[in-house]
Write an enzyme that holds these catalytic residues in place. Structure first.
Site, short mmCIF file in Angstrom:
data_model
loop_
_atom_site.label_atom_id
_atom_site.label_comp_id
_atom_site.label_asym_id
_atom_site.label_seq_id
_atom_site.Cartn_x
_atom_site.Cartn_y
_atom_site.Cartn_z
N ASP A 46 -1.16 -2.16 0.91
CA ASP A 46 -1.89 -3.42 0.83
C ASP A 46 -1.44 -4.35 1.96
O ASP A 46 -0.29 -4.29 2.40
CB ASP A 46 -1.63 -4.11 -0.51
CG ASP A 46 -2.32 -3.40 -1.66
OD1 ASP A 46 -3.31 -2.70 -1.41
OD2 ASP A 46 -1.86 -3.56 -2.81
N TYR A 74 9.12 2.52 -4.22
CA TYR A 74 8.88 1.12 -3.87
C TYR A 74 10.00 0.24 -4.41
O TYR A 74 10.60 0.54 -5.45
CB TYR A 74 7.57 0.61 -4.50
CG TYR A 74 6.31 1.28 -4.03
CD1 TYR A 74 5.61 0.81 -2.92
CD2 TYR A 74 5.79 2.39 -4.71
CE1 TYR A 74 4.43 1.41 -2.50
CE2 TYR A 74 4.62 3.01 -4.29
CZ TYR A 74 3.94 2.51 -3.19
OH TYR A 74 2.79 3.11 -2.77
N ASP A 88 -1.94 -9.96 -7.12
CA ASP A 88 -0.88 -10.31 -6.19
C ASP A 88 -1.19 -11.70 -5.65
O ASP A 88 -1.96 -12.45 -6.25
CB ASP A 88 -0.73 -9.25 -5.09
CG ASP A 88 -1.98 -9.11 -4.22
OD1 ASP A 88 -2.92 -9.91 -4.36
OD2 ASP A 88 -2.00 -8.18 -3.38
N ARG A 180 0.42 -3.25 -8.21
CA ARG A 180 -0.18 -4.50 -8.68
C ARG A 180 -0.64 -4.37 -10.13
O ARG A 180 -0.46 -5.28 -10.94
CB ARG A 180 -1.36 -4.88 -7.79
CG ARG A 180 -0.97 -5.44 -6.44
CD ARG A 180 -2.20 -5.80 -5.64
NE ARG A 180 -2.93 -4.63 -5.15
CZ ARG A 180 -4.25 -4.57 -4.99
NH1 ARG A 180 -5.01 -5.61 -5.31
NH2 ARG A 180 -4.83 -3.50 -4.52
#
Length: 226
Positions: A46, A74, A88, A180
């Site tokens: 993203d 992550y 987000d 997300r």
């Protein structure tokens, strides 16, 4: 001493994507800077996320689908008590809830329910196609799109710090996982909402962020000795 710049025409390049860049922005920049004709990325990040992006060039582009299938790691931060349509910080907040009654133990218990094989609905602000159209294009027009749940695997969801409303985490997951959505779903499970505040991809399979080029450094390699 070899002062020749490396040959990136037939390889897999590890890049540390900066915040604010789309994955396609990075591909376009590297293509122009290194004068590479055939290049693509193996897995979107993203725009607001940072971290490891794999670029494949030349005949290595045939490996893109294989690389996309690898597990990802992550690190990042979620925030409870607020939500956004994009899940987000790309879009403004659209709800606010008190989280005073939420304890660290409640957060840990809720997070544990997401480990394993789960069904996850992608964010409406994503590149998933709905009736041939990208979901984010539908969302930006103010229209609604029905997104179907997908099966993903969360191998590990480690909460490294809880300082409510902030939750710092490390996640190991399968391809197709939307972090997300995970932040949104965790907030929903706790009844207070939540969104993804920051995200960095640190690993794809055996490829690690520590070994990646910064975008600036990579684009200078055809000008400077290595």
């Amino acid at each position: 001493m070899n002062n020749q710049p490396p040959d990136f025409s037939e390889t897999i390049i590890m890049v540390d994507k900066p915040a604010g860049w789309t994955s396609f922005d990075v591909v376009k920049k590297v293509r122009y800077a290194l004068k590479i004709k055939k290049i693509g990325h193996a897995g979107t990040l993203d725009p607001l996320a940072t971290g490891l992006l794999l670029l494949c060039t030349g005949r290595q582009t045939k490996k893109m689908s294989t690389l996309q299938d690898l597990d990802k790691v992550y690190t990042g931060q979620m925030v409870l008590g607020k939500t956004t349509p994009s899940m987000d910080l790309e879009t403004p907040f659209n709800s606010l809830s008190t989280y005073d009654h939420i304890s660290a133990e409640m957060v840990k218990a809720a997070a544990a329910t997401f480990v394993g094989t789960i069904m996850q609905v992608p964010p409406i602000y994503s590149a998933v196609k709905v009736d041939g159209k990208r979901a984010y294009k539908i969302a930006r027009k103010g229209e609604e799109a029905m997104l179907t749940p997908r099966s993903i695997m969360i191998h590990s969801f480690l909460l490294t710090a809880i300082d409510l409303p902030f939750i710092t985490f490390k996640l190991v997951c399968s391809k197709g996982t939307y972090v997300r959505s995970l932040a949104h779903d965790l907030g929903k499970k706790l009844g207070v909402g939540g969104y993804l505040h920051a995200l960095c991809r640190t690993q794809i399979g055996d490829y690690c962020l520590e070994e990646a080029y910064s975008l600036e450094r990579l684009c200078q390699t055809n000008k400077l000795p290595i």
